[in-house]
Design a protein around this motif. Structure first.
Motif, PDB file in Angstrom:
ATOM      1  N   TRP A 174      47.959  42.232  83.693  1.00 47.97           N
ATOM      2  CA  TRP A 174      49.336  42.388  83.223  1.00 47.97           C
ATOM      3  C   TRP A 174      49.727  41.409  82.123  1.00 47.97           C
ATOM      4  CZ3 TRP A 174      47.977  40.863  88.135  1.00 47.97           C
ATOM      5  CH2 TRP A 174      48.197  39.529  88.463  1.00 47.97           C
ATOM      6  N   ARG A 175      48.825  40.561  81.666  1.00 51.74           N
ATOM      7  CA  ARG A 175      49.194  39.690  80.554  1.00 51.74           C
ATOM      8  C   ARG A 175      48.014  39.437  79.640  1.00 51.74           C
ATOM      9  NH1 ARG A 175      47.761  34.067  81.190  1.00 51.74           N
ATOM     10  NH2 ARG A 175      46.953  33.732  83.292  1.00 51.74           N
ATOM     11  N   GLU A 218      46.702  36.513  76.426  1.00 50.13           N
ATOM     12  CA  GLU A 218      46.939  35.195  75.859  1.00 50.13           C
ATOM     13  C   GLU A 218      46.716  35.263  74.360  1.00 50.13           C
ATOM     14  OE1 GLU A 218      44.986  31.903  77.597  1.00 50.13           O
ATOM     15  OE2 GLU A 218      45.997  32.106  79.544  1.00 50.13           O
ATOM     16  N   SER A 242      50.878  32.853  76.955  1.00 48.48           N
ATOM     17  CA  SER A 242      50.878  34.103  77.721  1.00 48.48           C
ATOM     18  C   SER A 242      51.965  35.040  77.226  1.00 48.48           C
ATOM     19  CB  SER A 242      51.115  33.819  79.208  1.00 48.48           C
ATOM     20  OG  SER A 242      50.021  33.123  79.760  1.00 48.48           O
ATOM     21  N   LEU A 243      51.586  36.302  77.034  1.00 49.58           N
ATOM     22  CA  LEU A 243      52.516  37.365  76.691  1.00 49.58           C
ATOM     23  C   LEU A 243      52.244  38.553  77.596  1.00 49.58           C
ATOM     24  CD1 LEU A 243      52.349  37.344  72.768  1.00 49.58           C
ATOM     25  CD2 LEU A 243      54.221  36.490  74.193  1.00 49.58           C
ATOM     26  N   PRO A 244      53.236  39.406  77.814  1.00 54.47           N
ATOM     27  CA  PRO A 244      52.983  40.581  78.656  1.00 54.47           C
ATOM     28  C   PRO A 244      51.978  41.512  77.999  1.00 54.47           C
ATOM     29  CG  PRO A 244      55.122  40.747  77.594  1.00 54.47           C
ATOM     30  CD  PRO A 244      54.627  39.362  77.335  1.00 54.47           C
ATOM     31  N   LYS A 245      51.176  42.157  78.816  1.00 54.39           N
ATOM     32  CA  LYS A 245      50.220  43.125  78.293  1.00 54.39           C
ATOM     33  C   LYS A 245      50.976  44.244  77.593  1.00 54.39           C
ATOM     34  CE  LYS A 245      46.384  46.083  79.755  1.00 54.39           C
ATOM     35  NZ  LYS A 245      45.579  46.539  80.917  1.00 54.39           N
ATOM     36  N   THR A 305      59.169  41.082  78.323  1.00 54.86           N
ATOM     37  CA  THR A 305      58.887  39.642  78.398  1.00 54.86           C
ATOM     38  C   THR A 305      59.572  39.012  79.603  1.00 54.86           C
ATOM     39  OG1 THR A 305      60.722  39.208  76.858  1.00 54.86           O
ATOM     40  CG2 THR A 305      58.480  39.336  75.928  1.00 54.86           C
ATOM     41  N   TYR A 328      58.409  35.217  80.193  1.00 57.05           N
ATOM     42  CA  TYR A 328      57.392  34.975  79.165  1.00 57.05           C
ATOM     43  C   TYR A 328      57.967  34.281  77.943  1.00 57.05           C
ATOM     44  CZ  TYR A 328      54.057  37.988  81.618  1.00 57.05           C
ATOM     45  OH  TYR A 328      53.194  38.527  82.548  1.00 57.05           O
ATOM     46  N   TRP A 339      59.358  46.745  84.347  1.00 62.24           N
ATOM     47  CA  TRP A 339      58.943  46.906  82.962  1.00 62.24           C
ATOM     48  C   TRP A 339      59.222  48.320  82.484  1.00 62.24           C
ATOM     49  CZ3 TRP A 339      53.591  44.142  82.009  1.00 62.24           C
ATOM     50  CH2 TRP A 339      53.815  42.749  81.958  1.00 62.24           C
TER      51      TRP A 339
END
Length: 207
Positions: A8-9, A11, A16-19, A32, A46, A175
C-alpha cells in the motif's frame, strides 16, 4: 528513486507515499490520508513534510521533477512558509474528500471553489514551435504543488468521471479510486479485500 516497499505504499527518495492506485492525481492527494472513517490518526498520514507534498506532485506528474527538486530546496530555506502550505494542503484535502464523497459543508465547498479558482489565475498558456503547455506565471512558489493538484481536482469535480469515484470500505482506509469497471469494490483486493475476507471468516468461526 522509487521502489515499492509494501502493498500500500511506495518510497520516493526515502519518503513514504501512498501506492498510486486511484487513477487520478486529485484522488492521490486524498489518499495521502488513510482512515477517513475516523478521526485523523498520525499513523495514517503521509503528508508529514513539505518534501512529501512536492514528491506527490512530481510522481503524479502535475509538476516537473526539476520544479519539485527546486521547491524542496526552497522549503529547506523557509520552513515556516513550507509548513503553512502543508497545513493548507491538509485542510483543503479534507474539503476535497468531502466534495468527492457527497458530504461537503457549505463552508468547505466555498473554500475549495475559491482555492481552485485562485490556482487557475496563476497559470498561462505557452505555445512553442512544436508543443504547447500550461505553466505557472513568474518564479516557482511553495504553493505550486498544491495549486497544481487543485487544478486537477477542479477538472475532476467538473467532469462526468466524478460519478465513478468510489471510497474503499476497508477498515481504516477510505481511499478513493475511479471505479471504471463499476465492479471494483476495494482499493486493493490483496489488502483491504483480503482483510475483509479474513474478518468475515473469523466471525463465522466464532458463530
Amino acid at each position: 528513486m522509487v521502489h515499492m516497499s509494501t502493498p500500500w505504499r511506495i518510497e520516493v527518495d526515502g519518503i513514504s507515499l501512498p501506492k498510486p492506485l486511484s487513477g487520478h492525481p486529485a484522488l492521490e492527494l486524498c489518499n495521502t490520508r488513510a482512515g477517513w472513517d475516523g478521526p485523523p490518526d498520525p499513523r495514517g498520514e503521509y503528508l508529514r513534510t513539505y518534501d512529501a507534498l512536492a514528491l506527490l506532485a512530481t510522481t503524479t506528474g502535475v509538476i516537473s521533477a526539476e520544479s519539485g527538486d527546486a521547491l524542496r530546496r526552497y522549503a529547506g530555506r523557509d520552513p515556516g512558509s513550507a509548513e503553512r502550505v502543508l497545513e493548507r494542503t491538509r485542510s483543503l484535502r479534507a474539503d476535497l474528500y468531502a466534495a468527492l464523497t457527497g458530504t461537503p459543508s457549505a463552508a468547505g465547498r466555498r473554500r475549495l471553489a475559491d482555492a481552485i479558482s485562485t490556482a487557475h489565475t496563476r497559470r498561462r498558456f505557452v505555445v512553442d514551435v512544436d508543443s504547447a503547455r500550461w505553466e505557472f506565471t513568474g518564479h516557482g512558489t511553495l504553493k505550486d504543488p498544491l495549486d497544481a493538484l487543485l487544478i486537477e481536482a477542479g477538472r475532476l469535480l467538473a467532469d462526468e468521471r466524478r460519478e465513478l469515484v468510489t471510497a474503499c470500505p476497508g477498515e481504516d482506509c477510505g481511499w478513493l479510486f475511479l471505479n471504471t469497471s463499476r465492479r471494483r469494490r476495494w482499493c486493493q483486493m490483496a489488502v483491504c479485500g483480503n482483510r475483509a475476507k479474513q474478518a468475515a471468516f473469523a466471525n463465522r468461526q466464532r458463530d
